[in-house]
Design a protein around this motif. Sequence first.
Motif, PDB file in Angstrom:
ATOM      1  N   VAL A   1      -2.621 -22.152   2.405  1.00 57.59           N
ATOM      2  CA  VAL A   1      -2.677 -23.201   3.424  1.00 57.59           C
ATOM      3  C   VAL A   1      -4.061 -23.841   3.451  1.00 57.59           C
ATOM      4  CG1 VAL A   1      -2.526 -23.688   5.903  1.00 57.59           C
ATOM      5  CG2 VAL A   1      -0.864 -22.149   4.827  1.00 57.59           C
ATOM      6  N   ARG A   2      -5.111 -23.019   3.385  1.00 60.72           N
ATOM      7  CA  ARG A   2      -6.476 -23.563   3.428  1.00 60.72           C
ATOM      8  C   ARG A   2      -6.737 -24.513   2.266  1.00 60.72           C
ATOM      9  NH1 ARG A   2      -7.731 -18.079   4.900  1.00 60.72           N
ATOM     10  NH2 ARG A   2      -8.206 -18.007   7.132  1.00 60.72           N
ATOM     11  N   ASP A   3      -6.157 -24.240   1.105  1.00 58.03           N
ATOM     12  CA  ASP A   3      -6.354 -25.096  -0.067  1.00 58.03           C
ATOM     13  C   ASP A   3      -5.588 -26.411   0.057  1.00 58.03           C
ATOM     14  OD1 ASP A   3      -7.848 -23.048  -1.322  1.00 58.03           O
ATOM     15  OD2 ASP A   3      -6.002 -22.123  -2.057  1.00 58.03           O
ATOM     16  N   ALA A   4      -4.412 -26.364   0.639  1.00 58.40           N
ATOM     17  CA  ALA A   4      -3.524 -27.531   0.649  1.00 58.40           C
ATOM     18  C   ALA A   4      -3.678 -28.427   1.877  1.00 58.40           C
ATOM     19  CB  ALA A   4      -2.071 -27.070   0.517  1.00 58.40           C
ATOM     20  N   ALA A   5      -4.200 -27.899   2.970  1.00 62.04           N
ATOM     21  CA  ALA A   5      -4.325 -28.699   4.194  1.00 62.04           C
ATOM     22  C   ALA A   5      -5.440 -29.729   4.047  1.00 62.04           C
ATOM     23  CB  ALA A   5      -4.584 -27.796   5.393  1.00 62.04           C
ATOM     24  N   VAL A   6      -5.184 -30.921   4.595  1.00 56.66           N
ATOM     25  CA  VAL A   6      -6.171 -32.003   4.580  1.00 56.66           C
ATOM     26  C   VAL A   6      -6.353 -32.522   6.009  1.00 56.66           C
ATOM     27  CG1 VAL A   6      -5.673 -32.678   2.188  1.00 56.66           C
ATOM     28  CG2 VAL A   6      -4.423 -33.758   4.064  1.00 56.66           C
ATOM     29  N   LEU A   7      -7.450 -33.213   6.224  1.00 54.87           N
ATOM     30  CA  LEU A   7      -7.752 -33.733   7.549  1.00 54.87           C
ATOM     31  C   LEU A   7      -7.056 -35.066   7.794  1.00 54.87           C
ATOM     32  CD1 LEU A   7      -9.437 -33.561  10.204  1.00 54.87           C
ATOM     33  CD2 LEU A   7     -11.224 -34.833   8.980  1.00 54.87           C
ATOM     34  N   SER A   8      -6.446 -35.184   8.949  1.00 53.70           N
ATOM     35  CA  SER A   8      -5.971 -36.484   9.430  1.00 53.70           C
ATOM     36  C   SER A   8      -7.157 -37.113  10.131  1.00 53.70           C
ATOM     37  CB  SER A   8      -4.807 -36.308  10.417  1.00 53.70           C
ATOM     38  OG  SER A   8      -4.598 -37.509  11.131  1.00 53.70           O
ATOM     39  N   GLU A   9      -7.791 -38.070   9.475  1.00 56.62           N
ATOM     40  CA  GLU A   9      -8.986 -38.705  10.050  1.00 56.62           C
ATOM     41  C   GLU A   9      -8.692 -39.335  11.412  1.00 56.62           C
ATOM     42  OE1 GLU A   9     -12.197 -39.364   8.498  1.00 56.62           O
ATOM     43  OE2 GLU A   9     -11.811 -38.164   6.724  1.00 56.62           O
ATOM     44  N   PRO A  10      -7.629 -40.157  11.517  1.00 57.19           N
ATOM     45  CA  PRO A  10      -7.406 -40.776  12.832  1.00 57.19           C
ATOM     46  C   PRO A  10      -6.940 -39.783  13.893  1.00 57.19           C
ATOM     47  CG  PRO A  10      -5.669 -41.446  11.293  1.00 57.19           C
ATOM     48  CD  PRO A  10      -6.681 -40.642  10.516  1.00 57.19           C
ATOM     49  N   GLY A  11      -6.247 -38.709  13.489  1.00 60.67           N
ATOM     50  CA  GLY A  11      -5.696 -37.773  14.455  1.00 60.67           C
ATOM     51  C   GLY A  11      -6.619 -36.636  14.840  1.00 60.67           C
ATOM     52  N   GLY A  12      -7.540 -36.278  13.942  1.00 60.05           N
ATOM     53  CA  GLY A  12      -8.453 -35.184  14.226  1.00 60.05           C
ATOM     54  C   GLY A  12      -7.835 -33.805  14.067  1.00 60.05           C
ATOM     55  N   TYR A  13      -6.777 -33.693  13.288  1.00 63.98           N
ATOM     56  CA  TYR A  13      -6.115 -32.413  13.052  1.00 63.98           C
ATOM     57  C   TYR A  13      -5.861 -32.254  11.559  1.00 63.98           C
ATOM     58  CZ  TYR A  13      -2.074 -35.568  13.231  1.00 63.98           C
ATOM     59  OH  TYR A  13      -1.205 -36.618  13.027  1.00 63.98           O
ATOM     60  N   GLN A  14      -5.513 -31.043  11.158  1.00 64.02           N
ATOM     61  CA  GLN A  14      -5.212 -30.754   9.764  1.00 64.02           C
ATOM     62  C   GLN A  14      -3.729 -31.010   9.481  1.00 64.02           C
ATOM     63  OE1 GLN A  14      -7.387 -29.257   7.169  1.00 64.02           O
ATOM     64  NE2 GLN A  14      -8.834 -30.208   8.587  1.00 64.02           N
ATOM     65  N   VAL A  15      -3.445 -31.436   8.251  1.00 64.25           N
ATOM     66  CA  VAL A  15      -2.065 -31.722   7.835  1.00 64.25           C
ATOM     67  C   VAL A  15      -1.757 -30.956   6.563  1.00 64.25           C
ATOM     68  CG1 VAL A  15      -0.453 -33.513   7.079  1.00 64.25           C
ATOM     69  CG2 VAL A  15      -2.173 -34.042   8.822  1.00 64.25           C
ATOM     70  N   LEU A  16      -0.671 -30.219   6.599  1.00 61.74           N
ATOM     71  CA  LEU A  16      -0.123 -29.604   5.392  1.00 61.74           C
ATOM     72  C   LEU A  16       1.012 -30.514   4.991  1.00 61.74           C
ATOM     73  CD1 LEU A  16      -0.205 -27.328   3.391  1.00 61.74           C
ATOM     74  CD2 LEU A  16       1.014 -25.900   5.011  1.00 61.74           C
ATOM     75  N   GLY A  17       0.712 -31.446   4.099  1.00 55.14           N
ATOM     76  CA  GLY A  17       1.583 -32.575   3.826  1.00 55.14           C
ATOM     77  C   GLY A  17       2.773 -32.284   2.923  1.00 55.14           C
TER      78      GLY A  17
END
Length: 185
Positions: free
Chosen positions: A70-86
């Motif tokens: 999960v740590r490798d695949a999650a990215v930041l949602s810049e406008p939302g301020g949360y992490q996304v596992l897309g």
Amino acid sequence: MAKIFCIANQKGGVGKTTTTVNLAAGLAKIDQRVLLVDLDPQGNATMGSGVDKRALQQTIYDVLLGQAGVRDAAVLSEPGGYQVLGANRELAGAEVELVELEQREKRLKNALAEVGGDYDFVLIDCPPSLSLLTLNGLCAAHGVIVPMQCEYFALEGLTDLVNTIKQVHANLNPDLQIIGLLRVM
């Protein structure tokens, strides 16, 4: 330890993704550490979070198949301020590939267990079906939020979903509870 909620309904177009994205953004706004998990191959929660699903190096697909954490695949949602596992279209193939894997219904639960302390909330946007992907969401979650249109035919489908939740609770995830029905539209 993170509170894990999945937003599920087998009916499409009832606001699952909108609910998930807005809830993630709202929680992040009040300084909660949030991970949004997009379990829908359409990838709308990913795109709705401001993340280009076509540009992702790793997705929930890689996590479910054990090819990434999960740590490798999650990215930041810049406008939302949360992490996304897309998610993207690749995830559609996971249904077939998961069938032969051990603990296929608990792949997401096991992956999230490794990062439980990193987040206050994990929100799982489920696909509009009672599939193996949705089952993974239900097995990983503490609670289910069911967005539902206020119409007769929506009630008919709700029976199937409630029965599935009861079976998952009885056989796979005794922690699972229905948090509530969210009337939408």
